[in-house]
Design a protein around this motif. Structure first.
Motif, PDB file in Angstrom:
ATOM      1  N   CYS B 373       0.856  -1.182   0.000  1.00 27.96           N
ATOM      2  CA  CYS B 373       0.000   0.000   0.000  1.00 27.96           C
ATOM      3  C   CYS B 373       0.899   1.241   0.000  1.00 27.96           C
ATOM      4  CB  CYS B 373      -0.894  -0.027   1.240  1.00 27.96           C
ATOM      5  SG  CYS B 373      -2.093   1.297   1.354  1.00 27.96           S
ATOM      6  N   ASN B 403      -3.893   0.672  -1.897  1.00 20.30           N
ATOM      7  CA  ASN B 403      -3.592  -0.742  -1.680  1.00 20.30           C
ATOM      8  C   ASN B 403      -3.900  -1.535  -2.954  1.00 20.30           C
ATOM      9  OD1 ASN B 403      -5.206  -3.302   0.352  1.00 20.30           O
ATOM     10  ND2 ASN B 403      -3.070  -3.199  -0.262  1.00 20.30           N
ATOM     11  N   THR B 438       3.846   0.737   2.673  1.00 19.46           N
ATOM     12  CA  THR B 438       3.963  -0.386   3.600  1.00 19.46           C
ATOM     13  C   THR B 438       3.941  -1.709   2.833  1.00 19.46           C
ATOM     14  OG1 THR B 438       2.875  -1.564   5.431  1.00 19.46           O
ATOM     15  CG2 THR B 438       1.448  -0.329   3.967  1.00 19.46           C
ATOM     16  N   CYS B 439       4.552  -2.732   3.425  1.00 14.05           N
ATOM     17  CA  CYS B 439       4.558  -4.053   2.784  1.00 14.05           C
ATOM     18  C   CYS B 439       3.198  -4.726   2.872  1.00 14.05           C
ATOM     19  CB  CYS B 439       5.645  -4.949   3.384  1.00 14.05           C
ATOM     20  SG  CYS B 439       5.354  -5.485   5.091  1.00 14.05           S
ATOM     21  N   THR B 440       2.344  -4.269   3.797  1.00 17.11           N
ATOM     22  CA  THR B 440       1.035  -4.906   3.936  1.00 17.11           C
ATOM     23  C   THR B 440      -0.051  -3.908   4.306  1.00 17.11           C
ATOM     24  OG1 THR B 440      -0.284  -6.586   5.081  1.00 17.11           O
ATOM     25  CG2 THR B 440       1.601  -5.674   6.303  1.00 17.11           C
ATOM     26  N   GLY B 441      -1.004  -3.749   3.404  1.00 19.12           N
ATOM     27  CA  GLY B 441      -2.127  -2.861   3.680  1.00 19.12           C
ATOM     28  C   GLY B 441      -3.195  -3.520   4.507  1.00 19.12           C
ATOM     29  N   GLU B 442      -3.310  -4.860   4.394  1.00 21.90           N
ATOM     30  CA  GLU B 442      -4.439  -5.513   5.072  1.00 21.90           C
ATOM     31  C   GLU B 442      -4.258  -6.991   5.379  1.00 21.90           C
ATOM     32  OE1 GLU B 442      -7.882  -5.546   2.542  1.00 21.90           O
ATOM     33  OE2 GLU B 442      -6.699  -5.847   0.724  1.00 21.90           O
ATOM     34  N   HIS B 443      -3.286  -7.658   4.800  1.00 17.99           N
ATOM     35  CA  HIS B 443      -3.147  -9.099   5.053  1.00 17.99           C
ATOM     36  C   HIS B 443      -2.410  -9.393   6.349  1.00 17.99           C
ATOM     37  CE1 HIS B 443      -3.535  -9.988   0.437  1.00 17.99           C
ATOM     38  NE2 HIS B 443      -4.610  -9.464   0.962  1.00 17.99           N
ATOM     39  N   GLY B 444      -1.610  -8.468   6.804  1.00 18.54           N
ATOM     40  CA  GLY B 444      -0.841  -8.668   8.034  1.00 18.54           C
ATOM     41  C   GLY B 444       0.539  -9.245   7.758  1.00 18.54           C
TER      42      GLY B 444
END
Lengths: 484, 484
Positions: B373, B403, B438-444
């Motif tokens: 994202c 994202n 960021t490396c992760t917008g929503e998957h964690g």
């Protein structure tokens, strides 16, 4: 918050019922003196002050809490200086108290155990404005009005407005809010990243250095941990904030009601109808009366809502017509409109001056403000009960998000009145807690609400907070004695 | 997220490039056996399973990560049982792995060190619906579709929708999001309070038991700390959530573009114009082609936006006309409209089926999904660059919040292809990090992104997170080996 911040500017001496802080020194005698030259080598002579006027000025906020002032005030010019100064404090085990504009309402800047006040006003740059991404990074000396003035020609603004011209990093530290929160949220929802100097002088970026994605799932949410930590976990030296487009149009209106119940019922129904109202503020009859006198106005002396709508002209129409239907059904008056900026300004000035106005009715008295917050459906009951409990005083607040204030004007030299106010405050908070609410919607815990916080969240949550505090600040140097 | 969750249902064997987990046992041999009867005395015989099928089923999510299964699965029926079971685990130092629906995408439920899986599906009650306050409390077995079906006649809904029918407490644990996030936000903004069983079995209420004010400044924000903690700080046993009024009207549209750049430029401009769009999803030509084949559709095989507008009929008009103007200026096609529920359903089904569709093009292959994202202004550049980098694969995503996903379909038995995908993924994340993302917008983070998290937030933030983890879970029993 607005109201009381301004009102509390009048209160210059301690109120016995909330100022029973002990003045124990934990700093070794002479420790400060020995490090002054180290501070000077970091921030220069003009960056370090031990003058009593400067110390006094940095030992109090706008609340009635009066503690001892810090032993020294430093004025760092950069995060590197903040870090270097913090390292000196850490080495010598000196308490660190961050200071923004001193507009807090809960005694957050008092130097309970002495120590070093970090006044951050020299770090006043707006950095990294990304207009196209609606975000900006500010240093801790930038206030919300300063930022909005900087943004004037961009079509963007930062809407969180606690009334006083607080610094944005200070607002992050206290989890501030204000009249616009109904539509735009509070600091909790509008901070994307923080730079924080920890107790040992290391520099943390809560979401990673320079990161500003709109959403992230990357690890624990350290940004939210520091928002509302009131200087007890670190010194916020930069905040990256969300910005908003300035709405095409803004109009304000005033509406009078036959009863407290009908005004607050209208609020609840407007929210439940999904009207994206920008502000909805309640003022009771006593407060309106005070406003009329203070500002030479002639609003009906009855419970009143001040409303503001933001949007395009088209969708404004719709918001207004739903709202008018609801207020009319509840016996509200026709709206008194304020469409041009000047009239709107006058109206909100009257609202913001309400505190001065209330104090003006009892010369020589002091003010104290509560800020409980409950789920909106409980508002009519708690406001009606509170009004009955406190018939001669003033109630106002950002009712749209369940947060309201009782501005209590009292004579601090009358022990009976002080005792009555103290027990009223306790009754009010217990009433809010019984309605699933909180003791503080926006002012924070500071010094005065620590016992109430324990009652609100329970001993386990307190011990988790203490554990986090001990992890980040094992020597308890960061703003000791606040929150926990 | 939708897309990949469904796509990944196809991937039943391990992908070598992301499954290099060690299988070291830290639990003392036989420890589990000795406590089984203690578990049974809490949850009954039917509440404890050591059958290999049940254990296997609870040892994996929808990701390609394959770890060892837990040694035992327990099925508590109440928070009291969760607490009692956790106390047994704590006493015997057994790892605890919370399990909701197993629809995670980052290997969050793998039992790296063996231990006890807490399957929470028997706790499936919707509690304390407060329609008038727009909030509800749910147990961890309630999914977002289950909740919305419960709410059907109330005029309210919970809009966060990650695609898979995940449990709401699991969504809180992973800080989930989805296609509606542009308008309604993610889990981070929509959780008011959590009940959490800590590693030692004590029961924490992050905002105080039963509290649900719209805003609060009461102490550290423990609620936000647990949202996104992926089971590493405690077991979420209740979540109090914000609800929203169902909009008067919802319409969807599809718009084709001559280039990736023009589609993504449109997105950025729509957001910058302040259109309160509900969803704005990008599908590239490869993805649209797959959709057409899979769903017998005939959309133009070019970069495409799927859009959805929510609101009253009046303000919808305005949203749509601004959006159409922008897409037209960028060379977009006329909108293909879907106004009735059935057509809208078909359209979003095509979008959600895109994962199946992509896999269907290469039978026997597996899928892997990225979820970087970035700030929205950087989207055109990163998507164009990524598209060039990965010409034959699929890109899609909730572009409105920055994202997007690359759904990579690969043959896990082709080591060259696996290596290429691995290095592509690293390039992509570095590109996002270089753009403040960021490396992760929503998957964690789960298992696969721990090294990337360190790169993203830096070693100090990691050590602060580790300190918090150690405070709450000193024996490292809560979902060990994840996130940190």
């Amino acid at each position: 918050m607005t109201l009381f911040m301004q009102a509390l500017r009048f209160s210059s001496s301690r109120l016995p019922f909330i100022c029973r802080r002990s003045r124990t020194y934990s700093t070794e005698a002479g420790a400060i003196e020995r490090v002054i030259s180290a501070f000077r080598s970091v921030s220069g002579d003009e960056g370090v002050s031990v003058g009593s006027a400067v110390r006094e000025q940095h030992g109090r906020d706008e609340s009635a809490h009066r503690c001892r002032p810090p032993d020294v005030v430093v004025f760092p010019r950069s995060v590197e200086e903040v870090s270097a100064l913090a390292k000196i404090c850490h080495h010598h085990q000196l308490p660190i108290i961050p200071f923004g504009t001193g507009t807090g309402l809960e005694g957050g800047v008092g130097a309970l155990q002495g120590g070093v006040c970090f006044s951050l006003r020299k770090m006043d740059q707006v950095l990294d404005l990304h207009q196209e991404d609606f975000d900006v990074t500010v240093e801790p000396g930038v206030t919300h009005r300063g930022l909005n003035s900087y943004l004037r020609d961009t079509g963007l603004w930062f809407p969180v407005d606690p009334g006083a011209d607080a610094s944005l990093c200070g607002m992050a530290a206290t989890s501030a809010s204000g009249t616009n929160a109904v539509r735009y949220g509070t600091m909790r929802g509008n901070v994307l990243n923080l730079e924080v100097v920890l107790a040992d002088g290391t520099v943390l970026h809560t979401a990673g250095k320079g990161r500003r994605p709109r959403k992230t799932s990357a690890g624990y949410n350290l940004t939210s941990l520091f928002v509302g930590s009131e200087g007890t976990l670190g010194i916020i030296t930069k905040a990256t904030l969300r910005l908003f487009g300035i709405p095409e149009s803004m109009v304000s209106a005033v509406c009078s009601f036959p009863s407290v119940q009908s005004a607050v019922d209208s609020t609840v129904q407007i929210l439940q109808a999904g009207v994206p109202i920008a502000r909805i503020e309640f003022l009771d009859d006593v407060m309106i009366n005070a406003c009329n006198h203070f500002n030479k106005l002639s609003y009906a002396v009855t419970p009143t809502l001040f409303l503001e709508f933001h949007g395009s002209s088209k969708n404004m129409e719709e918001q207004v017509s739903i709202t008018e239907e609801i207020t009319r059904d509840n016996g509200g008056s026709e709206f008194a409109w304020a469409e041009d900026e000047e009239t709107r300004g006058r109206l909100w000035k009257a609202r913001h001056d309400a505190g001065y106005a209330a104090l003006a009715l009892r010369p020589g008295c002091k003010a104290y403000s509560t800020d409980v917050c409950v789920p909106i459906s409980r508002l009519p009951q708690i406001i009606v009960e509170t009004k009955e409990d406190l018939i001669r005083n003033n109630i106002t607040g950002h009712v749209g998000d369940g947060n309201f204030h009782c501005l209590i004007v009292l004579d601090p030299n009358d022990p009976d009145e002080v005792a009555r106010v103290h027990s009223f405050t306790e009754r009010l908070v217990r009433r809010a807690l019984a309605m699933d609410g909180t003791c503080t919607g926006e002012h924070g815990i500071g010094l005065g609400k620590r016992a109430l916080l324990r009652e609100e969240v329970g001993p386990l949550a307190i011990s988790v907070m203490q554990g986090i505090k001990a992890t980040l600040d094992p020597k308890n140097l960061m703003n000791p004695g606040k929150v926990l």
